[in-house]
Design a protein around this motif. Structure first.
Motif, PDB file in Angstrom:
ATOM      1  N   GLY A 195       0.794  -1.223   0.000  1.00  0.00           N
ATOM      2  CA  GLY A 195       0.000   0.000   0.000  1.00  0.00           C
ATOM      3  C   GLY A 195       0.825   1.272   0.000  1.00  0.00           C
ATOM      4  O   GLY A 195       0.302   2.345  -0.266  1.00  0.00           O
ATOM      5  N   SER A 196       2.123   1.172   0.313  1.00  0.00           N
ATOM      6  CA  SER A 196       2.958   2.371   0.340  1.00  0.00           C
ATOM      7  C   SER A 196       3.553   2.584  -1.052  1.00  0.00           C
ATOM      8  O   SER A 196       4.377   1.782  -1.505  1.00  0.00           O
ATOM      9  N   PRO A 197       3.136   3.632  -1.772  1.00  0.00           N
ATOM     10  CA  PRO A 197       3.452   3.739  -3.204  1.00  0.00           C
ATOM     11  C   PRO A 197       4.943   3.747  -3.502  1.00  0.00           C
ATOM     12  O   PRO A 197       5.736   4.291  -2.734  1.00  0.00           O
ATOM     13  N   TRP A 198       5.272   3.129  -4.604  1.00  0.00           N
ATOM     14  CA  TRP A 198       6.631   3.203  -5.140  1.00  0.00           C
ATOM     15  C   TRP A 198       6.773   4.580  -5.807  1.00  0.00           C
ATOM     16  O   TRP A 198       5.883   4.988  -6.547  1.00  0.00           O
ATOM     17  N   PRO A 199       7.879   5.307  -5.534  1.00  0.00           N
ATOM     18  CA  PRO A 199       7.971   6.666  -6.084  1.00  0.00           C
ATOM     19  C   PRO A 199       7.949   6.683  -7.609  1.00  0.00           C
ATOM     20  O   PRO A 199       8.545   5.826  -8.239  1.00  0.00           O
ATOM     21  N   LYS A 200       7.252   7.694  -8.168  1.00  0.00           N
ATOM     22  CA  LYS A 200       7.175   7.820  -9.638  1.00  0.00           C
ATOM     23  C   LYS A 200       8.455   8.417 -10.186  1.00  0.00           C
ATOM     24  O   LYS A 200       9.116   9.169  -9.516  1.00  0.00           O
TER      25      LYS A 200
END
Ligand SMILES: Cc1cc2nc3c(=O)[nH]c(=O)nc-3n(C[C@H](O)[C@H](O)[C@H](O)COP(=O)(O)O)c2cc1C
Length: 200
Positions: A195-200
């Motif tokens: 749930g913790s987004p991977w940085p774009k």
């Protein structure tokens, strides 16, 4: 070319460095015809399943139609490929050991988690695919034949302790390679926890 392809296959990692793999390289017309016939029947089972299946959300209608058309074509034409490589594994746990025979820990593990055995053959299969690509050959990882595993073993003359894990038709492609289309990394990777987004 086949020597290079098999040479690449056996560089792969495998559990416990057991190297219990076996690659049956099928070139004879009669053997290819028999394997093609098994694959055709397995394909008919899968085709009826796909009729009821939903399209994966990430594919457009056109992409899904192309995916289905290509898969269905292969059902009918597997034996047209000049080479069929069947990747197999020897699983001692499947051999006819007496019931009171003490199980090796790894064999006991395969008994309880059978899919784990596949982790020792699919890296080699991927190496075969990469070697084919490097040589300008086309291939695809197929598993459909597994619906008729007993017949596969009979055609190939495999002893009881061997199972088949992948069937790779190999030949010169009539069309161009890729590029393949995949979901972006940001949709399939998380940072540290779910749930913790991977940085774009
Ligand atoms: C475990 C596994 C099983 C597969 N089984 C089949 C199969 O039986 N028949 C087939 O045509 N393709 C099979 N494929 C190929 C997939 O359909 C293919 O990788 C996927 O559709 C993506 O296609 P692309 O790599 O051409 O973009 C299999 C792939 C994997 C990883």
């Amino acid at each position: 070319m086949l020597a290079k392809i098999l040479g690449a296959a056996i560089q792969a990692p495998c559990g416990g460095n057991e190297q219990n793999w076996l690659f049956v390289v099928v070139r004879s017309d009669e053997q290819r015809r028999r394997l093609g016939e098994i694959y055709r029947r397995a394909g008919a089972i899968l085709a009826s399943w796909y009729e009821k299946a939903d399209k994966p959300g990430h594919m457009s209608e056109g992409e899904y139609r192309r995916f289905l058309t290509a898969g269905l074509y292969l059902h009918q034409h597997l034996a047209d490929a000049p080479v069929l490589v069947v990747a197999c594994l020897r699983l001692e746990a499947l051999a006819s050991a007496p019931a009171d025979h003490a199980r090796e820990p790894q064999h006991a593990m395969f008994d309880s988690v059978p899919w784990m055995a596949g982790a020792s053959i699919y890296p080699a299969v991927q190496n075969i695919m990469l070697a084919c690509r490097a040589l300008g050959l086309g291939t695809v990882l197929t598993t459909l034949h597994g619906l008729h595993e007993e017949e596969m073993r009979e055609v190939l003359g495999l002893p009881i302790e061997y199972t088949t894990w992948a069937l790779l038709p190999i030949g010169y492609p009539t069309d161009k390679f890729g590029p393949v289309k995949r979901k972006p990394v940001t949709e399939v990777a998380y940072r540290d926890r779910f749930g913790s987004p991977w940085p774009k």
